[in-house]
Motif scaffolding. Structure first.
Motif, PDB file in Angstrom:
ATOM      1  N   MET A 207       0.854  -1.194   0.000  1.00 25.92           N
ATOM      2  CA  MET A 207       0.000   0.000   0.000  1.00 25.92           C
ATOM      3  C   MET A 207       0.882   1.234   0.000  1.00 25.92           C
ATOM      4  O   MET A 207       1.921   1.234   0.620  1.00 25.92           O
ATOM      5  N   SER A 208       0.509   2.224  -0.724  1.00 30.23           N
ATOM      6  CA  SER A 208       1.338   3.409  -0.782  1.00 30.23           C
ATOM      7  C   SER A 208       1.437   4.043   0.591  1.00 30.23           C
ATOM      8  O   SER A 208       0.495   4.084   1.342  1.00 30.23           O
TER       9      SER A 208
ATOM     10  N   ARG B 181      -0.601   7.507   2.412  1.00 27.92           N
ATOM     11  CA  ARG B 181      -1.954   7.617   2.980  1.00 27.92           C
ATOM     12  C   ARG B 181      -1.980   8.653   4.100  1.00 27.92           C
ATOM     13  O   ARG B 181      -1.175   8.632   4.990  1.00 27.92           O
TER      14      ARG B 181
ATOM     15  N   ARG C  89      -4.836  10.220   6.598  1.00 25.38           N
ATOM     16  CA  ARG C  89      -6.248  10.228   6.978  1.00 25.38           C
ATOM     17  C   ARG C  89      -6.847  11.618   6.870  1.00 25.38           C
ATOM     18  O   ARG C  89      -7.969  11.807   6.497  1.00 25.38           O
TER      19      ARG C  89
ATOM     20  N   GLY D 265      -7.640   2.743  24.927  1.00 21.50           N
ATOM     21  CA  GLY D 265      -7.807   1.995  23.677  1.00 21.50           C
ATOM     22  C   GLY D 265      -8.957   2.512  22.831  1.00 21.50           C
ATOM     23  O   GLY D 265      -9.194   2.033  21.716  1.00 21.50           O
TER      24      GLY D 265
ATOM     25  N   ILE E 120      -9.094   5.075  21.217  1.00 24.23           N
ATOM     26  CA  ILE E 120      -8.578   5.712  19.996  1.00 24.23           C
ATOM     27  C   ILE E 120      -8.795   4.781  18.791  1.00 24.23           C
ATOM     28  O   ILE E 120      -9.023   5.250  17.670  1.00 24.23           O
ATOM     29  N   GLU E 121      -8.750   3.467  19.040  1.00 28.84           N
ATOM     30  CA  GLU E 121      -8.936   2.499  17.959  1.00 28.84           C
ATOM     31  C   GLU E 121     -10.360   2.592  17.407  1.00 28.84           C
ATOM     32  O   GLU E 121     -10.584   2.469  16.202  1.00 28.84           O
TER      33      GLU E 121
ATOM     34  N   MET F 212     -10.650   6.167  15.602  1.00 25.93           N
ATOM     35  CA  MET F 212      -9.923   6.241  14.325  1.00 25.93           C
ATOM     36  C   MET F 212     -10.539   5.355  13.243  1.00 25.93           C
ATOM     37  O   MET F 212     -10.181   5.481  12.080  1.00 25.93           O
TER      38      MET F 212
ATOM     39  N   ASP G  99      -1.360  10.944  12.605  1.00 23.85           N
ATOM     40  CA  ASP G  99      -1.239  10.175  11.359  1.00 23.85           C
ATOM     41  C   ASP G  99       0.061   9.385  11.338  1.00 23.85           C
ATOM     42  O   ASP G  99       0.104   8.248  10.872  1.00 23.85           O
TER      43      ASP G  99
ATOM     44  N   ARG H 264       1.596   8.236  13.950  1.00 24.08           N
ATOM     45  CA  ARG H 264       1.417   7.104  14.876  1.00 24.08           C
ATOM     46  C   ARG H 264       0.629   5.986  14.194  1.00 24.08           C
ATOM     47  O   ARG H 264       0.887   4.812  14.440  1.00 24.08           O
ATOM     48  N   GLY H 265      -0.320   6.345  13.330  1.00 25.57           N
ATOM     49  CA  GLY H 265      -1.115   5.345  12.613  1.00 25.57           C
ATOM     50  C   GLY H 265      -0.273   4.530  11.654  1.00 25.57           C
ATOM     51  O   GLY H 265      -0.611   3.406  11.317  1.00 25.57           O
ATOM     52  N   SER H 266       0.842   5.136  11.213  1.00 27.40           N
ATOM     53  CA  SER H 266       1.686   4.419  10.253  1.00 27.40           C
ATOM     54  C   SER H 266       2.778   3.627  10.966  1.00 27.40           C
ATOM     55  O   SER H 266       3.562   2.943  10.334  1.00 27.40           O
ATOM     56  N   GLN H 267       2.855   3.744  12.305  1.00 23.95           N
ATOM     57  CA  GLN H 267       3.932   3.051  13.046  1.00 23.95           C
ATOM     58  C   GLN H 267       3.480   1.689  13.552  1.00 23.95           C
ATOM     59  O   GLN H 267       2.331   1.502  13.856  1.00 23.95           O
TER      60      GLN H 267
END
Lengths: 277, 251
Positions: free
Chosen positions: A1-2, A5, A7, A113, A115-116, A119, A272, A274-277
């Protein structure tokens, strides 16, 4: 996936996915960005009043503001029909109270939790950051509004310049927005609210302190005038004092707006990332 | 609407030097319930978090109801109901307030919010505690609240991370019954540690270990792998065999 991204940067997508999304299931249409921000705002704002936070915060803020104005700054004994004694304490009150409001906004989401859940709702990171920030700021403004009996009392006792007092209240609201944006941003860096609070108080202290002559005198010994002027212009205190004197300077309004915008943008990037980590 | 409501291709995710997911392909069509199995740390939750858009994959694509999650995250998420692991929620909110918040965030307005909340509450039998704060609920009711928010918008795709974990036998039976009913016209992925749940609910089973798929087939095909002579805990036996073999290969 690129990896591109983001959000926050996606709005509601193109026509083809939109049509695919419209099916027998789910909502009939995508809510507007404003409606999405309002949904987050409503939840956050209501949360303050669902817990003892609202009562404790408002009572303590109003009580300490009044105490400092009367006892420390002699609001009535000065013999002046103005609220300068009240406004001069607002940066220091804001330095403690705004981190108390902002510290839990992201750290609690991460610790519990939730946040899950947040998001994975059809909201952008920008909607969430803006909704949470505006709710905290609106709550701070409610607390500030509850100090207006001081204004009414001064107006009853003397003939104050109402324009200057109004400017003072607006300056305080903008200062609170600045300090709150620092706190909300730092709250996204940790899952521990206490750490977020301490870091935020320290950051707000630095942001205020650079406007003081004691700091500028220290730098004056070894740095150029340009450095000192830059430091002063970066201080929230300098711009706050300018407005509370009733002197309108566009820079004093642009400063809090640009700091808030920049820090909320950093907040979106942090989440964002953090979402990619 | 495409045949496969969930389609993931070549999903990979690493956390630092740890490769949590090492190339997983999944597709689930309408009417199917996929049981997602694996030992702790196998990469189940990481895969589900990538499927729901909470985590960005290092590589691979996810399509939800024909919408690319990377290209149109809001469109894809609108078609998705998700129960995260542990069913997190906002403890200080009351059940109905929480469900109303998720309804508004999903774009419902006015009377439709109340109608959706009412319907979701009824569907998972939350009526006795609809006005109660979530932090005061029992584990079973808290999980039902999580399932209610996932179902509220009637999504074509449901992703449920251990929906029956910690529930008593009656509650487990109810949730399994609900998932079976929902699975008739949806695509569902359900992660679990309980192999009997796969037999009871799922139309397909996938086992992953160390971030790789080690089995993909029907529960019957899984059962057929049980060696002759094993009569008790048959699925547990084949699960251990599959994951242990994979671990040895890695070693």
């Amino acid at each position: 996936m690129s990896g591109a991204r983001d959000r926050s940067s996606h709005s509601d997508g193109g026509k083809m996915p939109e049509q695919a999304a419209r099916n027998s299931f789910g909502p009939p249409s995508t809510p507007s960005a404003l409606a999405r921000v309002i949904s987050v705002f409503r939840r956050e704002f209501a949360t303050y009043f669902a817990t003892p936070v609202a009562a404790v915060f408002i009572v303590m803020f109003v009580a300490i503001a009044a105490l400092l104005s009367f006892q420390m700054a002699g609001l009535y004994t000065r013999g002046q029909a103005d609220l300068r004694a009240f406004f001069q304490w607002q940066p220091w009150l804001g330095m403690l109270f705004m981190p108390a409001l902002g510290m839990r906004l992201w750290s609690d989401e991460r610790r519990s939790g939730s946040i899950e859940l947040l998001m994975t709702l059809p909201l952008t990171t920008r909607d969430m950051v803006l909704g949470k920030f505006l709710a905290a700021w609106a709550f701070a403004c409610v607390a500030l509004l509850l100090t207006t009996p001081l204004w009414i009392t001064i107006a009853w006792l003397g003939e104050p310049d109402h324009g200057v007092i109004l400017a003072g209240y607006l300056a305080t609201a903008m200062l609170f927005a600045t300090l709150l944006s620092v706190s909300v941003c730092l709250s996204a860096c940790t899952r521990n609210s206490v750490v977020a609070f301490v870091l935020s108080v320290a950051a707000c202290f630095v942001l205020l302190l650079t406007g003081f002559s004691i700091v500028q005198d220290f730098f004056a010994q070894w740095s150029s005038k340009w450095v000192i002027e830059s430091l002063a212009s970066m201080s929230a205190m300098t711009h706050f004092n300018g407005l509370t004197r009733g002197v309108f300077d566009a820079r004093d309004v642009l400063y809090p707006l640009s700091v808030v915008f920049a820090l909320l943008w950093v907040n979106v990037l942090l989440l964002d990332w953090r979402g990619s980590q | 609407m495409p045949a496969n409501l969930i389609q993931a291709t070549g999903l990979r995710k690493s956390f630092g030097t740890l490769a949590a997911v090492r190339g997983i392909d999944l597709c689930v069509a309408r009417g199917h319930v996929l049981g997602f199995l694996g030992p702790n740390g196998a990469g189940k939750s990481t895969t589900m978090r990538m499927l729901t858009g909470f985590l960005q994959p290092d590589a691979g694509t996810v399509n939800i109801a024909g919408i690319d999650l990377a290209m149109n995250p809001l469109g894809a998420k609108r078609n998705l109901g998700y129960l995260p692991e542990g069913a997190p929620a906002y403890g200080e909110m009351r059940v109905e307030e929480f469900l109303a918040f998720t309804a508004r965030a999903r774009g419902y307005r006015g009377a439709e919010v109340a109608r959706r909340v009412h319907s979701a509450v009824a569907r998972v039998h939350l009526q006795p505690c609809r006005g109660q704060r979530i932090e005061t609920l029992s584990k079973g009711y808290k999980r039902r609240t999580g399932i209610a928010q996932a179902l509220l918008h009637d999504p074509p795709v449901l992703i449920l991370d251990e929906p029956t974990d910690g529930l008593d036998p009656n509650q487990k039976f109810e949730v399994r019954q609900l998932v079976r009913d929902l699975g008739k016209d949806r695509a569902i992925i359900l992660s679990t540690h309980i192999l009997e749940e796969v037999e009871a609910v799922c139309t397909r089973a996938v086992i992953i270990n160390h971030g790789r798929m080690v089995f993909d087939g029907t529960p019957k095909e899984l059962d057929a792998r049980v060696p002759a002579g094993v009569t008790h805990n048959r699925l547990d036996h084949i699960f251990r065999t599959l994951t242990a073999a994979n671990s040895k290969e890695r070693a």
